[in-house]
Motif scaffolding. Structure first.
Motif, PDB file in Angstrom:
ATOM      1  N   SER A  67       0.855  -1.180   0.000  1.00 45.89           N
ATOM      2  CA  SER A  67       0.000   0.000   0.000  1.00 45.89           C
ATOM      3  C   SER A  67       0.895   1.235   0.000  1.00 45.89           C
ATOM      4  O   SER A  67       2.113   1.136   0.159  1.00 45.89           O
ATOM      5  N   TRP A  68       0.285   2.399  -0.172  1.00 46.25           N
ATOM      6  CA  TRP A  68       0.977   3.684  -0.110  1.00 46.25           C
ATOM      7  C   TRP A  68       0.640   4.311   1.231  1.00 46.25           C
ATOM      8  O   TRP A  68      -0.530   4.418   1.597  1.00 46.25           O
ATOM      9  N   ASP A  69       1.672   4.704   2.006  1.00 49.44           N
ATOM     10  CA  ASP A  69       1.411   5.258   3.340  1.00 49.44           C
ATOM     11  C   ASP A  69       1.595   6.769   3.423  1.00 49.44           C
ATOM     12  O   ASP A  69       1.585   7.340   4.504  1.00 49.44           O
ATOM     13  N   GLY A  70       1.760   7.415   2.277  1.00 51.79           N
ATOM     14  CA  GLY A  70       1.956   8.856   2.273  1.00 51.79           C
ATOM     15  C   GLY A  70       3.408   9.249   2.098  1.00 51.79           C
ATOM     16  O   GLY A  70       3.708  10.366   1.695  1.00 51.79           O
ATOM     17  N   ARG A  71       4.322   8.330   2.398  1.00 56.33           N
ATOM     18  CA  ARG A  71       5.761   8.598   2.238  1.00 56.33           C
ATOM     19  C   ARG A  71       6.401   7.655   1.238  1.00 56.33           C
ATOM     20  O   ARG A  71       7.439   7.942   0.689  1.00 56.33           O
ATOM     21  N   GLY A  72       5.780   6.503   1.057  1.00 59.65           N
ATOM     22  CA  GLY A  72       6.326   5.507   0.133  1.00 59.65           C
ATOM     23  C   GLY A  72       5.446   4.275   0.132  1.00 59.65           C
ATOM     24  O   GLY A  72       4.496   4.168   0.915  1.00 59.65           O
ATOM     25  N   PHE A  73       5.757   3.366  -0.775  1.00 57.42           N
ATOM     26  CA  PHE A  73       5.046   2.091  -0.786  1.00 57.42           C
ATOM     27  C   PHE A  73       5.585   1.243   0.349  1.00 57.42           C
ATOM     28  O   PHE A  73       6.789   1.248   0.630  1.00 57.42           O
ATOM     29  N   VAL A  74       4.706   0.544   1.028  1.00 54.56           N
ATOM     30  CA  VAL A  74       5.090  -0.317   2.145  1.00 54.56           C
ATOM     31  C   VAL A  74       4.520  -1.711   1.913  1.00 54.56           C
ATOM     32  O   VAL A  74       3.403  -1.867   1.425  1.00 54.56           O
ATOM     33  N   ALA A  75       5.331  -2.695   2.270  1.00 53.29           N
ATOM     34  CA  ALA A  75       4.889  -4.086   2.164  1.00 53.29           C
ATOM     35  C   ALA A  75       3.822  -4.347   3.210  1.00 53.29           C
ATOM     36  O   ALA A  75       3.816  -3.745   4.286  1.00 53.29           O
ATOM     37  N   ALA A  76       2.927  -5.240   2.873  1.00 51.31           N
ATOM     38  CA  ALA A  76       1.858  -5.594   3.798  1.00 51.31           C
ATOM     39  C   ALA A  76       1.789  -7.103   3.926  1.00 51.31           C
ATOM     40  O   ALA A  76       2.130  -7.832   2.993  1.00 51.31           O
ATOM     41  N   ARG A  77       1.383  -7.532   5.068  1.00 50.37           N
ATOM     42  CA  ARG A  77       1.055  -8.941   5.216  1.00 50.37           C
ATOM     43  C   ARG A  77      -0.137  -9.187   4.309  1.00 50.37           C
ATOM     44  O   ARG A  77      -0.868  -8.265   3.960  1.00 50.37           O
ATOM     45  N   ARG A  78      -0.366 -10.393   3.950  1.00 47.53           N
ATOM     46  CA  ARG A  78      -1.436 -10.700   3.006  1.00 47.53           C
ATOM     47  C   ARG A  78      -2.773 -10.110   3.464  1.00 47.53           C
ATOM     48  O   ARG A  78      -3.216 -10.330   4.578  1.00 47.53           O
ATOM     49  N   HIS A  79      -3.393  -9.349   2.569  1.00 47.93           N
ATOM     50  CA  HIS A  79      -4.714  -8.779   2.835  1.00 47.93           C
ATOM     51  C   HIS A  79      -5.759  -9.835   2.518  1.00 47.93           C
ATOM     52  O   HIS A  79      -5.614 -10.605   1.577  1.00 47.93           O
ATOM     53  N   ALA A  80      -6.823  -9.864   3.301  1.00 41.33           N
ATOM     54  CA  ALA A  80      -7.916 -10.792   3.012  1.00 41.33           C
ATOM     55  C   ALA A  80      -8.460 -10.522   1.612  1.00 41.33           C
ATOM     56  O   ALA A  80      -8.634 -11.426   0.818  1.00 41.33           O
ATOM     57  N   GLU A  81      -8.734  -9.263   1.309  1.00 44.74           N
ATOM     58  CA  GLU A  81      -9.209  -8.885  -0.017  1.00 44.74           C
ATOM     59  C   GLU A  81      -8.694  -7.485  -0.318  1.00 44.74           C
ATOM     60  O   GLU A  81      -9.223  -6.495   0.191  1.00 44.74           O
ATOM     61  N   PRO A  82      -7.643  -7.373  -1.149  1.00 47.15           N
ATOM     62  CA  PRO A  82      -7.102  -6.050  -1.454  1.00 47.15           C
ATOM     63  C   PRO A  82      -8.089  -5.231  -2.285  1.00 47.15           C
ATOM     64  O   PRO A  82      -8.993  -5.771  -2.920  1.00 47.15           O
ATOM     65  N   ALA A  83      -7.908  -3.928  -2.283  1.00 46.89           N
ATOM     66  CA  ALA A  83      -8.762  -3.054  -3.087  1.00 46.89           C
ATOM     67  C   ALA A  83      -8.587  -3.358  -4.576  1.00 46.89           C
ATOM     68  O   ALA A  83      -9.538  -3.263  -5.344  1.00 46.89           O
ATOM     69  N   LEU A  84      -7.364  -3.741  -4.971  1.00 42.18           N
ATOM     70  CA  LEU A  84      -7.087  -4.020  -6.375  1.00 42.18           C
ATOM     71  C   LEU A  84      -6.045  -5.123  -6.485  1.00 42.18           C
ATOM     72  O   LEU A  84      -5.024  -5.082  -5.803  1.00 42.18           O
ATOM     73  N   THR A  85      -6.326  -6.104  -7.326  1.00 44.22           N
ATOM     74  CA  THR A  85      -5.355  -7.149  -7.666  1.00 44.22           C
ATOM     75  C   THR A  85      -5.126  -7.082  -9.164  1.00 44.22           C
ATOM     76  O   THR A  85      -6.076  -7.045  -9.949  1.00 44.22           O
TER      77      THR A  85
END
Length: 148
Positions: A67-85
């Motif tokens: 995701s984008w946190d306002g400063r850069g892209f950050v890795a995320a643990r697996r999302h149940a359902e991402p906004a976009l795949t």
């Protein structure tokens, strides 16, 4: 434009699919932050803020959640359902990065899939189409004749 879609050999895909996902996402976002962020318009970054995204390399059995946190892209643990795949084979993603294939062509030939928020998907696609990316992987700027 290429009409053939190459796939990774099955055993290699199974090996890659067995790797833990989070370290791959960490490496993926490092690449995005180094190569892409400075080229993205502020309004695009604002629209991405806090939205979960997933890139799925279908034949490799890997996916990168971020995701984008306002400063850069950050890795995320697996999302149940991402906004976009966004999903494609490794070869088709390479063709997209090299700008040897158009995303619309891949989408309509069912070699590129977008699931989830279609408005967000169009924003991502149009933004990537509109910027001149740096030269890794032989990327070249598109000309008017490259676009549909």
């Amino acid at each position: 434009m290429s009409t053939t879609s190459y796939r990774l050999p099955g055993p290699l895909g199974k090996l890659l699919a067995a790797l833990p996902a989070f370290p791959g996402s960490l490496l993926f976002v490092q690449g995005l932050n180094l190569l892409l962020v400075r080229h993205l318009p502020a309004d695009t970054l604002q629209a991405l803020h806090g939205r979960s995204l997933r890139i799925r390399v279908a034949d490799a059995g890997v996916q990168f959640d971020f995701s984008w946190d306002g400063r850069g892209f950050v890795a995320a643990r697996r999302h149940a359902e991402p906004a976009l795949t966004i999903a494609a084979t490794a070869h088709d993603f390479l063709l997209l990065m090299q700008r040897k294939e158009d995303p619309d062509t891949l989408f309509f030939s069912r070699r590129l899939a977008m699931e989830g928020d279609t408005e967000l998907g169009l924003l991502v696609k149009n933004t990537l189409d509109s910027i001149d990316l740096p030269a890794p992987f032989g990327v070249r700027p598109r000309t008017g004749s490259d676009r549909l």
